[in-house]
Design a protein around this motif. Structure first.
Motif, short mmCIF file in Angstrom:
data_model
loop_
_atom_site.label_atom_id
_atom_site.label_comp_id
_atom_site.label_asym_id
_atom_site.label_seq_id
_atom_site.Cartn_x
_atom_site.Cartn_y
_atom_site.Cartn_z
N TRP B 196 -37.67 33.04 -0.07
CA TRP B 196 -37.78 32.78 1.48
C TRP B 196 -37.49 31.61 1.98
N GLY B 197 -37.49 30.61 1.31
CA GLY B 197 -37.09 29.28 1.63
C GLY B 197 -35.48 29.15 1.76
N PHE B 227 -49.05 34.75 2.07
CA PHE B 227 -48.79 33.44 2.42
C PHE B 227 -47.33 33.22 3.03
N GLN B 231 -46.39 31.88 6.63
CA GLN B 231 -45.33 30.68 6.87
C GLN B 231 -44.24 31.18 7.84
N ARG B 234 -45.51 31.34 11.31
CA ARG B 234 -45.70 30.02 11.80
C ARG B 234 -44.29 29.38 12.36
N GLN D 157 -52.61 25.69 7.34
CA GLN D 157 -51.35 24.92 7.45
C GLN D 157 -51.30 24.06 8.76
N ASP D 192 -52.39 25.74 -0.76
CA ASP D 192 -51.79 25.34 0.42
C ASP D 192 -50.25 25.09 0.47
N ILE D 193 -49.73 24.40 -0.54
CA ILE D 193 -48.33 24.16 -0.67
C ILE D 193 -48.15 24.82 -2.10
N PRO D 194 -47.78 26.02 -1.95
CA PRO D 194 -47.29 26.61 -3.41
C PRO D 194 -46.00 26.58 -3.71
N ASP D 195 -44.96 26.43 -2.89
CA ASP D 195 -43.52 26.53 -2.96
C ASP D 195 -42.93 25.49 -2.41
N TRP D 196 -41.52 25.35 -2.92
CA TRP D 196 -40.62 24.20 -2.19
C TRP D 196 -40.45 24.71 -0.77
N GLY D 197 -40.42 25.88 -0.49
CA GLY D 197 -39.95 26.27 1.12
C GLY D 197 -41.05 25.41 1.87
N THR D 198 -42.52 25.81 1.42
CA THR D 198 -43.66 25.29 2.25
C THR D 198 -43.38 23.68 2.24
N LEU D 200 -40.94 21.59 1.89
CA LEU D 200 -39.78 20.99 2.67
C LEU D 200 -40.05 21.13 4.17
N LEU D 201 -40.57 22.40 4.75
CA LEU D 201 -41.10 22.59 6.00
C LEU D 201 -41.70 21.50 6.56
N HIS D 202 -42.88 20.91 5.77
CA HIS D 202 -43.64 19.84 6.27
C HIS D 202 -42.80 18.69 6.24
#
Lengths: 389, 389, 389, 389
Positions: B196-197, B227, B231, B234, D157, D192-198, D200-202
């Motif tokens: 998804w990223g 999750f 995302q 959001r 989030q 709450d931050i399980p992957d690179w996508g999350t 990176l978005l932050h």
């Protein structure tokens, strides 16, 4: 040359790897099968292509067949064709996945008539074995279910046991049954032989001529495959490998391309448990497709990769390894293994090939040979072999 | 009836689920496609079959098409046919996986001519959108590589970004691009949009009309899909679902059959983030095959399973849930969720259907209708639709 | 009430679930163990807490112990304490993971003196069994290696077989060995008993009193656990469950919280293969921690979740299921299963509790009882029990 | 020497690898932490041990600290101690997992007071940065939930975004935030931050000084990590690596021990995308524990393994690779990569060390040095450092 290298050369000189006939036809994914000019159109041409792999590598003298893909009228003639090409017939695979009757199972089907049909198919395979001199009947059971409740898991095991018993009874005294397991596909809820434990239990019930096939692509994520190798060797039931590579599912990629270190660890257990020698009962087979690359070069690469992993495993200093293990030297023992893995074995394999009068680089030698161009030119018309054939 | 049930009924009455045309043709695994009597032979018959699902469930008023599988001469006529049947045309899928030119990629191919061909294919798809009133261009990129080093991963991303930009520019102001990701298959080393990223990054670069498609079967083992739903909501970029079930790979099983609790958790996030309502921008699509079971009943079951999961999610007492969450009552908060999941929602859905004049059991009603027998009898000759068609 | 419900009630009335003593001490992750007021400080208090779970659920009459965590001077006194509380002592677990000597293994260690120490520890456990009336010696082997080459995988199996033989010889005629497997942790390259196949092979070599323990959290991703249940039942060697939930590793979450449908499918095979009845030889044990939630309520929830899954499995119309399976009705057979799963069984379990004079909601009844507040108030000073204790 | 080897030597001479202070204390699994004689007891001793790794490898000049594990009264003094030892202070890690207040979260906690506490902890870390000259604030968020419904995923989030914003505002103009993601553990339903996508978005929301940390052990099974490297480099947001090895979970094994080919593929993308050079913004850090082996030798081995993978990546013939890729030569392009991987780079690294006046075998040189024996002898009394310290 060190003693270790000399011994390694000797061992490498006795190694043989069996090729699968289907690798010389087209294959692919459910989305698309990409064809190529020159692909073999019948079992005779498949053998010709396989013989090229043997010609340049010197270690691939057998070809396994799939029935009914490799149906011919006269198996004596096919075997003679193979002999003329310098190769022999290896295992006979009894394909059970392309008959409309097998939609809900073959050897496990609820209907005795369907099971009978699937059992009888093996009688035909055993005939092919007699006609070709093959001694390995390879059974990969594609049966399974897609939905919880679809069928009774226990009843399917019982029916499977009964079907296998009937097939086992067909074997001649010098024949073996090789029983393969697979984690998933073509069914996606429960395969009827999903793991080595299930396969081994059936083999133990059948008798001494039944052994397990380990396909390196048929495991759950994270499975330690070399551990299974050890277990099966310890039980005396490792009959064969189906070598290929996977990152995700049963990807059937070139052997050693996804994780060369895993291949090395597997060969380490083979060497360490004295199962490399001819006569160990382990048949080292390839089982992989080439959807996007040319087929003969792909098989050559797979064969070379098995050789490299074997060579590295043979270069492990097992005395030093045992000492480090005995003394609890965790990092030291690991380092002994990694020293062998870090060695560049291509010069050693070049030497092996030179000693046999082969080109030191089989891949390049084949490319120069003009064979690929010739078959692309000559094999016009007809239907290329493939999974549907 | 409690207020919660009343509100649930109202929400369920507005829910729609989009059907994929390919589900009414044959499909299967790389090993075998099992056909069935009566399977649709062209897009017109696929629409007729899809309309049956809508007729008995009342919530499946749209059908998505695949180009070129659903190529016809006159899309106005096809759209009119759909309207006559009481359904409309949904998303247009631009299949990129069956052209020989795409062996090494389509929108990412190193050769600009191949990329151009793949980009132009989308112009054709946009034309179909104009002709059918479709507003969603769905792009699942099947591109990837099988071997490390086979191609330059970074260069492929850059080429992809450029290709997508050109396609995006073709969209009308009311059209959206739905960009799907997939963990693996049909390539097995690196997919070009594997997660998804990656999909979201491309969408952000493209503009507001680009959104992400979440196919529930396209993730690594253990991935928490709800999750990702959170995302993407959001970020305002969840464009659509492709619903199906998986245990292992992209199994394409009946929705909710492998893990009904996961489907409930997904719908919980949809309801909790107010994304169920029409106008939320989320298109709830099915994307699943039926290799061993009859197709129309299978789709009906998938639709009913989505409805059941939605109904349970609507019955969550969100006030009690928020209170338990705020107070750190771990077991209490979980219990509120599980109370809704443990509820038997079939009576509620029966009531919903009654209110619409439908049979309370769509599956049984279809079975009694005689449609299946009729198409098996009448659709003789021709070629059944399938992935090769 | 239908016959199916009546029969289900009868069967549910005979079901028992064993609790682990460690669940009433503190536990956690390698990062942090969160304590709570009132947590038990010794085996006596653990039994008191466990008795609360039985008091409100009525189905948890046994508590398993871990040695050395539950070392006491007088086991007769501990057993009498349990009896006074209305519970009994279940399996005895021989912890092998917290002795410095076991850094590189216990029953598999290269050093015979370490193996002897680990074997002798089991003699102590068997003494506890005699003193408490326990009949199940539970062996979870935490041994393994972290690095390829660290130790000889085959030699470890041979040493393990020898060690187990010596322990097996200590068993009284009415005692069983329960041999557990685990995919990974606390070692991360190769566990010495990583899968059911390895565990079963050792049990077969040992004799009839050796059976396999299936911990629901100890498998590779995607493993079909109910299939293993079937295999072990077919082999007559399913000795016990360790129930818990997992999404990723050995998460030890509340039973049924991660995948309630999986728990139902497991209980379906138990019921369908007649292994629910007392005397079947299957011990249904919990094995899960509660790092962030209160312990007694957590165990109550786990017990209730097992009951709900069992109740649903008992409500499957097995005649209809068998008919659909026999006729190859894929969707119909699945629907029979899903109908039972979709049923709200909470009223049936409320009735079961009423018939026994229990509160219909064990979780709420415990919360109202004031026990939690009392232990938080009274258990001041001393050291709370935990994995380090 | 070929040009490729010369250029490789030059590049290797500029490479630096950062060591984690915690690697010199005790660590382990939730089951057991095995101690060893001589383990460091405070941050000063940890730096002394880390300096040994640098002394023998020549490429590990920085040590990252963890707060509060590495709390000291005077950070100027600690930095001076490091300088005296020939090393510097690297990233500052803000541990958020061992405070009782953080049971249900830190930066994401529902209670603003708990979030405030966690935010304030970072102010302390930034002070340490100012005092030590560190420029990287590394935030690994251990927050998550164990049960569906336990907390509101979306609200978490939003709270996280707010907390990060406040921390980001504390950074000086030359400081960076490194934001790490992790698939699971210490929570097992949803991190709450399980992957690179999350992650990176932050980072994108925060600003240019926020970058992503890729820990090689923090992914789902089968994840293609080098693809993520490419994505993050393309986005200009790869701030650092945490290198370690995994087979199953976050195993924290010696770098390159589980899959050396993966490490090579990662370094291939680093080299191919010009991110090896100092100034690229990528911090190459180790993050791995040694529960069963000696710590300093383990770190030396990890450093050497990174060097070997880097050397192989530098030996890839990128001109030949690009040509093969451009021409669609699948096997040829893969062969170029594998040729470099098959090369024995130990002689090249020996040369590199010779040029720097180092022993060619750091591992052996350290073993001979007597340091290990000395610390085992001298570090008596006190409390060894560890995760609890």
């Amino acid at each position: 040359m060190t003693d270790l290298r000399t011994a390694a050369l000797d061992a490498l000189a006795t190694q043989t790897i069996e090729l699968p006939s289907w690798a010389f036809g087209n294959s692919g994914t459910r989305f698309k099968v990409f064809g190529r000019p020159g692909v073999a159109r019948d079992p005779y041409e498949k053998l010709e292509d396989a013989a090229q792999v043997h010609r340049y590598t010197g270690v691939a003298p057998r070809v396994s067949l799939h029935i009914p893909w490799d149906l011919v009228d006269d198996y004596g003639k096919l075997a003679a064709h193979a002999a003329d090409l310098g190769v022999g017939i290896g295992a006979i695979n009894s394909n059970l996945f392309q008959d409309d009757a097998y939609r809900l199972g073959s050897l496990t089907h609820a209907d005795p008539a369907v099971r009978r049909r699937a059992i009888d198919h093996h009688a035909q395979c055993v005939e092919v074995m007699h006609a070709t001199g093959s001694t390995d009947l390879k059974v990969w059971l594609p049966d399974g279910t897609n939905y919880p409740g679809q069928d009774d898991l226990r009843a399917r095991q019982d029916r499977l046991a009964d079907s296998l018993q009937r097939i086992y009874a067909m074997l001649g005294p010098d024949m073996r049954m090789l029983l393969e397991y697979k984690f998933f596909e073509p069914y996606f809820y429960a395969m009827d032989i999903p793991d080595w434990g299930t396969s081994l239990l059936h083999c133990l019930a059948l008798g001494d001529q039944a052994t397990v096939v380990l396909d390196t692509g048929h495991h759950a994520p994270g499975t330690n495959i070399e551990f299974i190798v050890v277990q099966l060797l310890r039980a005396g039931r490792l009959g064969a490998f189906d070598f290929n590579s996977r990152n995700y599912a049963d990807d059937d990629l070139i052997v050693g391309s996804a994780d060369p270190f895993q291949l090395f660890r597997i060969m380490n257990e083979i060497v360490g448990n004295d199962a490399l020698r001819p006569g160990s009962g382990v048949n080292f087979m390839l089982d992989q497709c080439h959807n996007i690359e040319p087929k003969i070069p792909g098989q050559i690469r797979s064969v070379m990769n098995v050789q490299e992993a074997t060579a590295k495993a043979l270069l492990i200093d097992r005395t030093a390894l045992a000492e480090a293990q005995q003394s609890g030297d965790v990092l030291g023992a690991n380092a002994v293994l990694m020293d062998a893995y870090g060695t560049d074995v291509r010069p050693l394999l070049a030497l092996l090939r030179e000693q046999r009068g082969l080109d030191t680089d089989p891949y390049a030698a084949y490319a120069r040979s003009g064979y690929q161009e010739r078959i692309a030119r000559e094999r016009v018309g007809g239907q290329q072999a493939g999974w549907g054939a």
